[in-house]
Design a protein around this motif. Structure first.
Motif, PDB file in Angstrom:
ATOM      1  N   MET A 131       0.648  -0.848  -0.019  1.00 36.15           N
ATOM      2  CA  MET A 131       0.122   0.224  -0.213  1.00 36.15           C
ATOM      3  C   MET A 131       1.040   1.107  -0.905  1.00 36.15           C
ATOM      4  N   TYR A 132      -0.154   2.446   0.142  1.00 32.05           N
ATOM      5  CA  TYR A 132       0.810   2.962  -0.249  1.00 32.05           C
ATOM      6  C   TYR A 132      -0.093   4.603   0.641  1.00 32.05           C
ATOM      7  N   SER A 133       0.505   5.216   1.718  1.00 36.46           N
ATOM      8  CA  SER A 133      -0.056   5.953   2.696  1.00 36.46           C
ATOM      9  C   SER A 133       0.629   7.223   1.820  1.00 36.46           C
ATOM     10  N   PRO A 134      -1.428   8.611   2.348  1.00 34.28           N
ATOM     11  CA  PRO A 134      -0.596   9.609   1.652  1.00 34.28           C
ATOM     12  C   PRO A 134       0.207  10.522   2.935  1.00 34.28           C
ATOM     13  N   VAL A 135       0.881  11.355   2.814  1.00 37.06           N
ATOM     14  CA  VAL A 135       1.490  12.243   3.285  1.00 37.06           C
ATOM     15  C   VAL A 135       0.621  13.746   3.264  1.00 37.06           C
ATOM     16  N   LEU A 136      -0.025  14.180   5.126  1.00 35.36           N
ATOM     17  CA  LEU A 136      -0.824  14.915   5.244  1.00 35.36           C
ATOM     18  C   LEU A 136      -0.282  16.122   5.787  1.00 35.36           C
ATOM     19  N   VAL A 137      -0.116  17.546   5.415  1.00 38.34           N
ATOM     20  CA  VAL A 137      -0.242  18.785   6.524  1.00 38.34           C
ATOM     21  C   VAL A 137      -1.192  19.091   7.014  1.00 38.34           C
ATOM     22  N   VAL A 138      -1.385  19.069   7.869  1.00 34.29           N
ATOM     23  CA  VAL A 138      -3.071  19.325   8.410  1.00 34.29           C
ATOM     24  C   VAL A 138      -2.663  20.658   9.440  1.00 34.29           C
ATOM     25  N   ALA A 139      -3.498  21.586   9.466  1.00 35.66           N
ATOM     26  CA  ALA A 139      -3.726  22.648  10.861  1.00 35.66           C
ATOM     27  C   ALA A 139      -4.107  22.573  12.373  1.00 35.66           C
ATOM     28  N   GLY A 195       8.354  10.159  17.089  1.00 33.21           N
ATOM     29  CA  GLY A 195       7.404   9.584  16.858  1.00 33.21           C
ATOM     30  C   GLY A 195       5.921   9.848  16.815  1.00 33.21           C
ATOM     31  N   ALA A 196       4.982   9.834  16.327  1.00 32.74           N
ATOM     32  CA  ALA A 196       4.082  10.503  16.432  1.00 32.74           C
ATOM     33  C   ALA A 196       2.620  10.036  16.949  1.00 32.74           C
ATOM     34  N   GLY A 197       3.055   9.261  18.604  1.00 27.15           N
ATOM     35  CA  GLY A 197       1.982   9.757  19.302  1.00 27.15           C
ATOM     36  C   GLY A 197       2.069  11.198  19.883  1.00 27.15           C
ATOM     37  N   GLN A 198       2.792  11.385  20.377  1.00 27.99           N
ATOM     38  CA  GLN A 198       3.366  12.732  21.425  1.00 27.99           C
ATOM     39  C   GLN A 198       2.983  13.693  20.616  1.00 27.99           C
ATOM     40  N   GLN A 199       3.262  13.476  19.121  1.00 29.59           N
ATOM     41  CA  GLN A 199       3.308  14.932  17.804  1.00 29.59           C
ATOM     42  C   GLN A 199       1.570  14.752  17.613  1.00 29.59           C
ATOM     43  N   MET A 200       0.995  14.323  17.570  1.00 32.53           N
ATOM     44  CA  MET A 200      -0.242  14.011  18.038  1.00 32.53           C
ATOM     45  C   MET A 200      -1.358  14.639  19.098  1.00 32.53           C
ATOM     46  N   ASN A 201      -1.310  14.152  20.212  1.00 36.35           N
ATOM     47  CA  ASN A 201      -0.909  14.464  21.075  1.00 36.35           C
ATOM     48  C   ASN A 201      -0.922  16.504  21.578  1.00 36.35           C
ATOM     49  N   ASP A 202       0.271  16.779  21.218  1.00 36.67           N
ATOM     50  CA  ASP A 202       0.360  18.331  21.178  1.00 36.67           C
ATOM     51  C   ASP A 202      -0.018  19.162  19.432  1.00 36.67           C
ATOM     52  N   ALA A 203      -0.574  18.509  19.456  1.00 35.33           N
ATOM     53  CA  ALA A 203      -1.719  18.751  18.128  1.00 35.33           C
ATOM     54  C   ALA A 203      -2.630  19.291  18.731  1.00 35.33           C
ATOM     55  N   LEU A 204      -2.691  18.419  18.885  1.00 35.57           N
ATOM     56  CA  LEU A 204      -4.611  18.989  19.806  1.00 35.57           C
ATOM     57  C   LEU A 204      -4.674  19.693  20.979  1.00 35.57           C
ATOM     58  N   GLY A 205      -3.184  20.006  21.240  1.00 32.39           N
ATOM     59  CA  GLY A 205      -3.226  20.865  22.097  1.00 32.39           C
ATOM     60  C   GLY A 205      -3.051  22.315  21.887  1.00 32.39           C
ATOM     61  N   ALA A 206      -2.315  22.032  20.128  1.00 32.18           N
ATOM     62  CA  ALA A 206      -1.907  23.337  19.641  1.00 32.18           C
ATOM     63  C   ALA A 206      -0.139  23.782  19.894  1.00 32.18           C
ATOM     64  N   GLN A 207       0.607  23.070  19.768  1.00 32.51           N
ATOM     65  CA  GLN A 207       1.495  23.639  20.917  1.00 32.51           C
ATOM     66  C   GLN A 207       2.196  23.558  19.468  1.00 32.51           C
ATOM     67  N   PHE A 208       2.064  23.671  17.836  1.00 39.43           N
ATOM     68  CA  PHE A 208       2.456  24.063  16.489  1.00 39.43           C
ATOM     69  C   PHE A 208       1.219  24.934  15.934  1.00 39.43           C
ATOM     70  N   GLU A 209       1.764  25.029  14.566  1.00 43.12           N
ATOM     71  CA  GLU A 209       0.491  25.115  13.588  1.00 43.12           C
ATOM     72  C   GLU A 209       0.316  24.204  13.187  1.00 43.12           C
ATOM     73  N   VAL A 210       1.381  23.554  12.491  1.00 41.62           N
ATOM     74  CA  VAL A 210       0.929  23.039  11.448  1.00 41.62           C
ATOM     75  C   VAL A 210       2.120  21.261  12.038  1.00 41.62           C
ATOM     76  N   MET A 211       0.576  20.255  11.102  1.00 43.76           N
ATOM     77  CA  MET A 211       2.281  18.856  10.949  1.00 43.76           C
ATOM     78  C   MET A 211       2.158  18.704  10.040  1.00 43.76           C
ATOM     79  N   SER A 212       3.196  17.768   9.636  1.00 41.73           N
ATOM     80  CA  SER A 212       3.052  16.570   8.627  1.00 41.73           C
ATOM     81  C   SER A 212       2.536  14.835   9.356  1.00 41.73           C
ATOM     82  N   THR A 213       2.001  13.726   8.372  1.00 43.17           N
ATOM     83  CA  THR A 213       1.867  12.820   9.123  1.00 43.17           C
ATOM     84  C   THR A 213       1.070  11.911   8.357  1.00 43.17           C
ATOM     85  N   ASN A 214       0.993  10.550   8.401  1.00 42.61           N
ATOM     86  CA  ASN A 214       0.818  10.162   7.236  1.00 42.61           C
ATOM     87  C   ASN A 214      -0.771   9.543   8.328  1.00 42.61           C
TER      88      ASN A 214
END
Length: 333
Positions: A131-139, A195-214
């Motif tokens: 498979m291929y997994s799209p990589v998204l940039v999300v705000a 890793g993606a775990g803490q990245q997602m947690n901080d994204a939900l807490g708006a610790q940064f503006e955008v992230m790239s993730t699968n």
């Protein structure tokens, strides 16, 4: 990882060539394939339990078990961007009883940004692209803009004010960012996670503006709930699930239009007849409606194909990554 779907790995093809040059080896290989499998097959997943990779590997394993008449045991060996799992595959006996599920990055990206404990040219043989997994940039809610051009405009107007998080240094998301920065000349701050775990947690807490993730079911849930907003996607075309989100190619950044390709790998000296048998069984399993449904629900795109096609794609991806990493000066931890 390659644009639109990524001189290492020539040996992945030479496995097939060498076997056909010597009749005794070929005959031995054929006999091995006739008797294969006679005991359980182990699938090493190069990522933690609970993620889409783990779910897909287990779904394939269930189908292989039925098709091949033997137990298929899934074992997770996560860490180092997939390199730990691939290293375990590389060091296993080349008899078809240990195979691995991972993205292509441990072969095509990791060796260019840091040290790995295996030789990607000789120690690992591609079996099939899954498979291929799209990589998204999300705000996150910390970004007031509505679209990707707004992100670049803010970064240019207020240098350093846009923080772009990735799941680590030298990852596909990091390479994507460097490609955007190189062309746009925008001053964007890299925030690398481990890793993606803490990245997602901080994204939900708006610790940064955008992230790239699968793409993943969890990401889809957060976007549907309005907690995160997709601005751009690395994919050959727009996703059916996100028809309003442009690809990086559409936005004028074709070199950033990257995806993560995942597949099945075997130890480098696995007989060609066994690799071909595995490839045929995996293609059959991937074609099963429930397996495809599981992939599509998670935002992944089924691929399939021959071992030789996969090896060719990996070789091209590695060459591209070597150039990108050198130009951007990317280094891993």
């Amino acid at each position: 990882m390659v644009p639109a779907i990524s001189k290492p790995l020539l040996a992945a093809l030479s496995v097939f060539t060498v076997a056909t040059l010597a009749a005794p080896s070929f005959v031995s290989s054929a006999h091995a394939a006739d008797a294969y499998p006679s005991r359980p097959i182990r699938v090493i997943v190069a990522y933690p339990t609970g993620g889409i990779s783990d779910a897909v590997a287990r779904a394939l394993g269930e189908k292989l078990s039925v098709q091949m008449g033997t137990s298929v045991v899934v074992e997770n060996k996560a860490g180092a961007g997939g390199s730990i799992g691939i290293d375990a595959v590389a060091k296993a006996a080349p008899d078809g009883y240990t195979i691995g599920f991972a993205s292509t990055s441990p072969l095509t990206l990791n060796p260019h940004v840091g040290r790995v404990n295996y030789d990607p040219e000789h120690d690992v043989a591609p079996v099939m692209s899954v498979m291929y997994s799209p990589v998204l940039v999300v705000a996150t809610s910390g970004f007031a803009g509505k679209a990707f051009p707004d992100l670049l405009a803010q970064a240019k107007a207020k240098p350093g004010s846009v923080r772009w998080a990735t799941s680590g240094l030298g990852t596909v998301g990091h390479v994507m960012l460097e490609q955007v920065k190189a062309k746009s000349k925008a001053d964007i701050t890299l925030i690398p996670y481990k890793g993606a775990g803490q990245q997602m947690n901080d994204a939900l807490g708006a610790q940064f503006e955008v992230m790239s993730t699968n793409a993943s079911p969890m990401l889809t849930q957060h976007m549907q709930a309005g907690r995160l907003r997709a601005l751009a996607v690395g994919a050959p075309k727009r996703l059916e699930s996100l028809p309003a989100v442009p690809t990086f190619a559409e936005l004028g950044y074709p070199k950033a239009n990257l995806t993560s390709t995942f597949g099945i790998f075997a130890p480098g000296k696995t007989p060609p007849a066994i690799i071909n048998r595995l490839n045929a069984e995996l293609n059959k399993a991937l074609g099963e409606p429930e397996v495809r449904e599981r992939l599509l629900k998670g935002g992944e795109v089924p691929t399939g194909g021959t071992a030789a096609q996969f090896a060719t794609a990996i070789r091209a991806e590695s060459e591209d990554n070597a150039r990108i990493v050198k130009e951007a000066g990317i280094k891993a931890d």
